[in-house]
Design a protein around this motif. Structure first.
Motif, PDB file in Angstrom:
ATOM      1  N   ASP A  75       8.171 -26.732   6.012  1.00  0.00           N
ATOM      2  CA  ASP A  75       7.526 -26.063   4.884  1.00  0.00           C
ATOM      3  C   ASP A  75       6.250 -25.337   5.285  1.00  0.00           C
ATOM      4  N   ASP A  76       5.622 -25.796   6.366  1.00  0.00           N
ATOM      5  CA  ASP A  76       4.392 -25.151   6.810  1.00  0.00           C
ATOM      6  C   ASP A  76       4.648 -24.152   7.946  1.00  0.00           C
ATOM      7  N   GLY A  77       5.933 -23.783   8.149  1.00  0.00           N
ATOM      8  CA  GLY A  77       6.276 -22.817   9.192  1.00  0.00           C
ATOM      9  C   GLY A  77       5.661 -21.455   8.922  1.00  0.00           C
ATOM     10  N   ALA A  78       5.370 -20.721   9.999  1.00  0.00           N
ATOM     11  CA  ALA A  78       4.692 -19.421   9.867  1.00  0.00           C
ATOM     12  C   ALA A  78       5.533 -18.402   9.093  1.00  0.00           C
ATOM     13  N   LEU A  79       6.854 -18.545   9.139  1.00  0.00           N
ATOM     14  CA  LEU A  79       7.718 -17.581   8.453  1.00  0.00           C
ATOM     15  C   LEU A  79       7.728 -17.767   6.931  1.00  0.00           C
ATOM     16  N   TRP A  80       7.225 -18.927   6.480  1.00  0.00           N
ATOM     17  CA  TRP A  80       7.164 -19.156   5.036  1.00  0.00           C
ATOM     18  C   TRP A  80       5.930 -18.469   4.460  1.00  0.00           C
ATOM     19  N   THR A  81       5.970 -17.149   4.448  1.00  0.00           N
ATOM     20  CA  THR A  81       4.884 -16.390   3.833  1.00  0.00           C
ATOM     21  C   THR A  81       5.017 -16.473   2.309  1.00  0.00           C
ATOM     22  N   SER A  82       4.024 -15.977   1.616  1.00  0.00           N
ATOM     23  CA  SER A  82       4.076 -15.986   0.142  1.00  0.00           C
ATOM     24  C   SER A  82       5.285 -15.217  -0.365  1.00  0.00           C
ATOM     25  N   ASP A  83       5.531 -14.049   0.232  1.00  0.00           N
ATOM     26  CA  ASP A  83       6.680 -13.234  -0.180  1.00  0.00           C
ATOM     27  C   ASP A  83       7.989 -13.963   0.084  1.00  0.00           C
ATOM     28  N   ALA A  84       8.072 -14.675   1.219  1.00  0.00           N
ATOM     29  CA  ALA A  84       9.294 -15.401   1.573  1.00  0.00           C
ATOM     30  C   ALA A  84       9.558 -16.532   0.587  1.00  0.00           C
ATOM     31  N   VAL A  85       8.511 -17.280   0.245  1.00  0.00           N
ATOM     32  CA  VAL A  85       8.659 -18.394  -0.702  1.00  0.00           C
ATOM     33  C   VAL A  85       9.163 -17.888  -2.047  1.00  0.00           C
ATOM     34  N   ILE A  86       8.513 -16.829  -2.539  1.00  0.00           N
ATOM     35  CA  ILE A  86       8.887 -16.296  -3.852  1.00  0.00           C
ATOM     36  C   ILE A  86      10.295 -15.700  -3.826  1.00  0.00           C
ATOM     37  N   SER A  87      10.585 -14.895  -2.811  1.00  0.00           N
ATOM     38  CA  SER A  87      11.878 -14.206  -2.734  1.00  0.00           C
ATOM     39  C   SER A  87      13.039 -15.180  -2.593  1.00  0.00           C
ATOM     40  N   ILE A  88      12.898 -16.163  -1.720  1.00  0.00           N
ATOM     41  CA  ILE A  88      13.999 -17.083  -1.435  1.00  0.00           C
ATOM     42  C   ILE A  88      14.216 -18.081  -2.566  1.00  0.00           C
ATOM     43  N   LEU A  89      13.130 -18.701  -3.023  1.00  0.00           N
ATOM     44  CA  LEU A  89      13.282 -19.740  -4.034  1.00  0.00           C
ATOM     45  C   LEU A  89      13.594 -19.187  -5.422  1.00  0.00           C
ATOM     46  N   MET A  90      13.246 -17.928  -5.670  1.00  0.00           N
ATOM     47  CA  MET A  90      13.565 -17.319  -6.959  1.00  0.00           C
ATOM     48  C   MET A  90      14.937 -16.664  -6.962  1.00  0.00           C
TER      49      MET A  90
END
Length: 280
Positions: free
Chosen positions: A63-78
């Motif tokens: 969850d704290d990986g560098a690829l989990w940017t804000s955009d990635a979190v929002i785009s993937i989980l939504m």
């Protein structure tokens, strides 16, 4: 004669339940693939390794990986609620614009719509109440607690309104509804909505029993916020009545079994977007 009528009515109700149960399963797994592939595609595009299993999505990145940017979190989980919402809107639009409708199309449209909105607003509510999944999106976006509470309230509102719409469409297209008593109408709705949901949800959970989680039971229970309003909806103006033929029920039921088993075998070891093949 009265005994014969009761027997005929019972057979019609059983046929209605079997057709509805079959289409419940088909629509559930279709929506699961649509939403799952949406998540896989976005994760693949953002270089986040992910795999879709029979009842969950696994991301092979901390969850704290560098690829989990804000955009990635929002785009993937939504991706799941957004793709589900779009699917629900599209299937209703198609049903309304198609001139020649039949009972199978009605059942499929209703169940895919109900499944889709539960996977949208039910999922939002479940994640917020259990502080999992989409709560991470809220944290990234900096939403206050009051906004999360408001989101749950709005989600329940849309669940109830969506259920009422489904009820209106079902009753509006039901054959001979003007000749039925209030009790008969309620029984028809229970056979179409409640029995298929209860049995279908049990089948879905049993097929993924080894990896089933509490969220699966909770999300399934949220469907009641759609189904109970559907049962209690005031009768709408009569539309074109549709006949639930008994001749096609065995074929739909067989197809539902094939779809369920195919999904179980395909997702038993998971699939990823890079291969779209079962991992052996």
């Amino acid at each position: 004669m009265e005994k014969a009528d009761r027997k005929k009515e019972r057979q019609e109700n059983i046929n209605l339940a079997l057709q509805s149960l079959s289409i419940f399963l088909i629509s559930y797994y279709l929506l699961y693939f649509i939403s799952g592939l949406s998540v896989l595609y976005i994760a693949y595009d953002l270089d986040i390794p992910a795999r879709l299993f029979i009842n969950k999505m696994v991301f092979y990145l901390p969850d704290d990986g560098a690829l989990w940017t804000s955009d990635a979190v929002i785009s993937i989980l939504m991706a799941t609620p957004v793709s589900s919402f779009i699917t629900g809107i599209i299937v209703l639009f198609i049903f309304f614009v198609v001139a020649r409708k039949n009972a199978v199309m009605l059942s499929f449209s209703l169940w895919l719509f109900l499944q889709a909105f539960n996977m949208t607003f039910g999922l939002l509510s479940e994640n917020i109440l259990s502080q999992t999944g989409l709560v991470r999106v809220a944290n990234v976006m900096g939403l206050e607690q009051i906004m999360l509470i408001l989101t749950v309230g709005v989600s329940f509102f849309f669940l109830i309104k969506s259920g009422m719409l489904a009820g209106k469409l079902f009753f509006g297209h039901l054959e001979n509804i003007e000749l039925m008593t209030s009790r008969q109408k309620m029984i028809k709705a229970v056979y179409f909505f409640i029995f298929p949901w209860l049995i279908g949800s049990s089948i879905v959970i049993l097929l993924s029993w080894q990896t089933a989680e509490k969220k699966d039971f909770i999300l399934s229970a949220f469907m009641l916020f759609l189904l109970i309003p559907a049962l209690l909806t005031p009768l709408p103006p009569q539309r074109t009545p549709l006949h639930f033929s008994q001749k096609i029920t065995p074929w739909i039921f067989l197809f539902a079994i094939v779809v369920s088993l195919f999904t179980l075998l395909l997702l038993r070891h998971g699939i990823s977007f890079s291969t779209i093949t079962t991992v052996n």
